[in-house]
Design an enzyme around this catalytic site. Sequence first.
Site, PDB file in Angstrom:
ATOM      1  N   ARG A 120     160.809  49.279  11.902  1.00 31.73           N
ATOM      2  CA  ARG A 120     159.830  49.920  12.778  1.00 31.73           C
ATOM      3  C   ARG A 120     159.501  51.257  12.151  1.00 31.73           C
ATOM      4  O   ARG A 120     160.383  52.110  11.992  1.00 31.73           O
ATOM      5  CB  ARG A 120     160.388  50.109  14.189  1.00 31.73           C
ATOM      6  CG  ARG A 120     159.557  51.073  15.021  1.00 31.73           C
ATOM      7  CD  ARG A 120     159.911  51.086  16.472  1.00 31.73           C
ATOM      8  NE  ARG A 120     159.466  49.860  17.126  1.00 31.73           N
ATOM      9  CZ  ARG A 120     159.373  49.706  18.444  1.00 31.73           C
ATOM     10  NH1 ARG A 120     159.695  50.698  19.240  1.00 31.73           N
ATOM     11  NH2 ARG A 120     158.956  48.573  18.951  1.00 31.73           N
TER      12      ARG A 120
ATOM     13  N   HIS B 237     151.881  45.080  15.809  1.00 31.87           N
ATOM     14  CA  HIS B 237     153.157  44.803  16.493  1.00 31.87           C
ATOM     15  C   HIS B 237     153.230  43.281  16.677  1.00 31.87           C
ATOM     16  O   HIS B 237     153.129  42.776  17.789  1.00 31.87           O
ATOM     17  CB  HIS B 237     153.195  45.555  17.832  1.00 31.87           C
ATOM     18  CG  HIS B 237     154.555  45.664  18.442  1.00 31.87           C
ATOM     19  ND1 HIS B 237     155.701  45.149  17.848  1.00 31.87           N
ATOM     20  CD2 HIS B 237     154.968  46.232  19.619  1.00 31.87           C
ATOM     21  CE1 HIS B 237     156.739  45.409  18.626  1.00 31.87           C
ATOM     22  NE2 HIS B 237     156.327  46.055  19.701  1.00 31.87           N
TER      23      HIS B 237
ATOM     24  N   GLN C 263     155.629  41.402  19.135  1.00 31.86           N
ATOM     25  CA  GLN C 263     155.199  41.584  20.511  1.00 31.86           C
ATOM     26  C   GLN C 263     154.171  40.524  20.894  1.00 31.86           C
ATOM     27  O   GLN C 263     154.296  39.860  21.924  1.00 31.86           O
ATOM     28  CB  GLN C 263     154.604  42.990  20.672  1.00 31.86           C
ATOM     29  CG  GLN C 263     154.164  43.307  22.079  1.00 31.86           C
ATOM     30  CD  GLN C 263     155.339  43.399  23.044  1.00 31.86           C
ATOM     31  OE1 GLN C 263     156.298  44.104  22.791  1.00 31.86           O
ATOM     32  NE2 GLN C 263     155.276  42.686  24.158  1.00 31.86           N
TER      33      GLN C 263
ATOM     34  N   ASP D 299     148.451  48.761  27.571  1.00 32.68           N
ATOM     35  CA  ASP D 299     149.509  49.460  26.827  1.00 32.68           C
ATOM     36  C   ASP D 299     149.274  50.953  27.040  1.00 32.68           C
ATOM     37  O   ASP D 299     148.205  51.372  27.513  1.00 32.68           O
ATOM     38  CB  ASP D 299     149.413  49.072  25.331  1.00 32.68           C
ATOM     39  CG  ASP D 299     150.508  49.698  24.466  1.00 32.68           C
ATOM     40  OD1 ASP D 299     151.501  50.209  25.021  1.00 32.68           O
ATOM     41  OD2 ASP D 299     150.362  49.675  23.221  1.00 32.68           O
TER      42      ASP D 299
ATOM     43  N   CYS E  91     153.338  45.470  27.127  1.00 36.16           N
ATOM     44  CA  CYS E  91     154.435  45.401  26.149  1.00 36.16           C
ATOM     45  C   CYS E  91     155.619  46.254  26.568  1.00 36.16           C
ATOM     46  O   CYS E  91     156.745  45.995  26.161  1.00 36.16           O
ATOM     47  CB  CYS E  91     153.927  45.812  24.783  1.00 36.16           C
ATOM     48  SG  CYS E  91     153.170  47.445  24.766  1.00 36.16           S
TER      49      CYS E  91
ATOM     50  N   ARG F  93     160.907  38.499  24.133  1.00 35.69           N
ATOM     51  CA  ARG F  93     161.060  39.078  22.789  1.00 35.69           C
ATOM     52  C   ARG F  93     162.318  38.496  22.150  1.00 35.69           C
ATOM     53  O   ARG F  93     162.333  38.156  20.970  1.00 35.69           O
ATOM     54  CB  ARG F  93     161.188  40.611  22.883  1.00 35.69           C
ATOM     55  CG  ARG F  93     159.944  41.353  23.350  1.00 35.69           C
ATOM     56  CD  ARG F  93     158.853  41.396  22.299  1.00 35.69           C
ATOM     57  NE  ARG F  93     159.280  41.980  21.040  1.00 35.69           N
ATOM     58  CZ  ARG F  93     159.391  43.290  20.792  1.00 35.69           C
ATOM     59  NH1 ARG F  93     159.072  44.162  21.710  1.00 35.69           N
ATOM     60  NH2 ARG F  93     159.790  43.737  19.605  1.00 35.69           N
TER      61      ARG F  93
HETATM   62  N1   CP Z   1     157.595  46.639  23.532  1.00 38.72           N
HETATM   63  C1   CP Z   1     158.406  47.261  22.664  1.00 38.72           C
HETATM   64  O1   CP Z   1     158.336  47.084  21.436  1.00 38.72           O
HETATM   65  O2   CP Z   1     159.332  48.067  23.262  1.00 38.72           O
HETATM   66  P1   CP Z   1     160.248  49.141  22.507  1.00 38.72           P
HETATM   67  O3   CP Z   1     159.346  50.178  21.945  1.00 38.72           O
HETATM   68  O4   CP Z   1     161.169  49.664  23.574  1.00 38.72           O
HETATM   69  O5   CP Z   1     161.001  48.430  21.424  1.00 38.72           O
HETATM   70  N1  NVA Z   2     151.301  51.071  21.221  1.00 35.93           N
HETATM   71  C1  NVA Z   2     152.667  51.449  21.547  1.00 35.93           C
HETATM   72  C2  NVA Z   2     153.533  50.235  21.674  1.00 35.93           C
HETATM   73  C3  NVA Z   2     154.959  50.475  22.047  1.00 35.93           C
HETATM   74  C4  NVA Z   2     155.778  49.241  22.102  1.00 35.93           C
HETATM   75  C5  NVA Z   2     153.205  52.385  20.473  1.00 35.93           C
HETATM   76  O1  NVA Z   2     152.940  52.156  19.293  1.00 35.93           O
HETATM   77  O2  NVA Z   2     153.857  53.365  20.839  1.00 35.93           O
END
Ligand code: CP
Ligand code: NVA
Length: 305
Positions: free
Chosen positions: A102, A129, A132, A224, A264, A292
């Site tokens: 990530r 993502h 997701q 989101d 998400c 997930r």
């Molecule tokens: N939806 C998601 O990826 O959650 P986190 O950022 O908590 O991993």
């Molecule tokens: N769009 C959000 C998603 C978090 C799971 C981010 O990137 O922070």
Amino acid sequence: MKAQDFISAQDITTEEIQDLYELAKDMKANRNKYIRAREGMSLAMIFEKPSLRTRVTFDVGIQQLGGNGIFLGPNDINLGKRESVFDVAKNLERMVDIIMIRTFAHSICTDMAEFASIPIINGLTDHEHPCQALADFFTMWEVKGDLKGKKLTYVGDGNNVAHSLMLTGARLGVNVSVATPKGYEPDKAVVEKAKKDAERFGAKIVATNDAEDAVANADAVYTDVWASMGQESEAEERKKIFSPYQVNSDLMAKANADAIFLHCLPAHRGEEVTDEVIDSDQSVVFQEAENRLHVQKALMHELLR
Ligand code: CP
Ligand code: NVA
């Protein structure tokens, strides 16, 4: 799966998603059947941003397959500063069997995949993502059945989540509409790619600024956060710009009566979604979060062959 890595929603074909969903469904129903499926295998989890769901579901997921997870937070490797992406990749490929990352720039993820000989999974970048989106459409499939011809409407920021939803939805024959304020549209190249795929699979991809129009006939409404991780300094300004794009009961009423609500998570209640909607019977956000785990277990199972 043919691809070695899962960096983009485009790395997986329609047939592969369908097979993955059958496997994930079986894993969800018969957890014990898979407890030694990937015994002794190690997953390195690189996190340059915070996480609840991604961290827990990947860690628990690899454990449930008989393997183990190693958490590497921002202060552990200090990617690109303490050590280059190339050197990190060249070390880890000799120590673990698979890497989940990530990070911020999508190019860090693609570089890692280029340099490492082991599979790389994108656990979120600024651009996509994809895990997701896999879990989101799996959830929609569980609740709504056959996905072909169904409609999912995403309302909010044209961000990483929106991109992966368009790309995955197109391949599954789902009509995906994305409604954003002006200036916050999804990346044009992603929209074009999704449109091309959608044509092949008989679906329609729409990018618009009209939220009410976009949610008409929707089987799923998705939102989101308005400011993603890394955009915290824009949060206040964005609140004003995005407020007409809040998913509230009035907007949900414009979708199909049996439409589900997806997010998400994490959610900023009272901003992109009201309590009334996220806590309603239409909301399946926690089922979505749980999924997930199941789809990522299936994904790791396939990539670790
Ligand atoms: N939806 C998601 O990826 O959650 P986190 O950022 O908590 O991993
Ligand atoms: N769009 C959000 C998603 C978090 C799971 C981010 O990137 O922070």
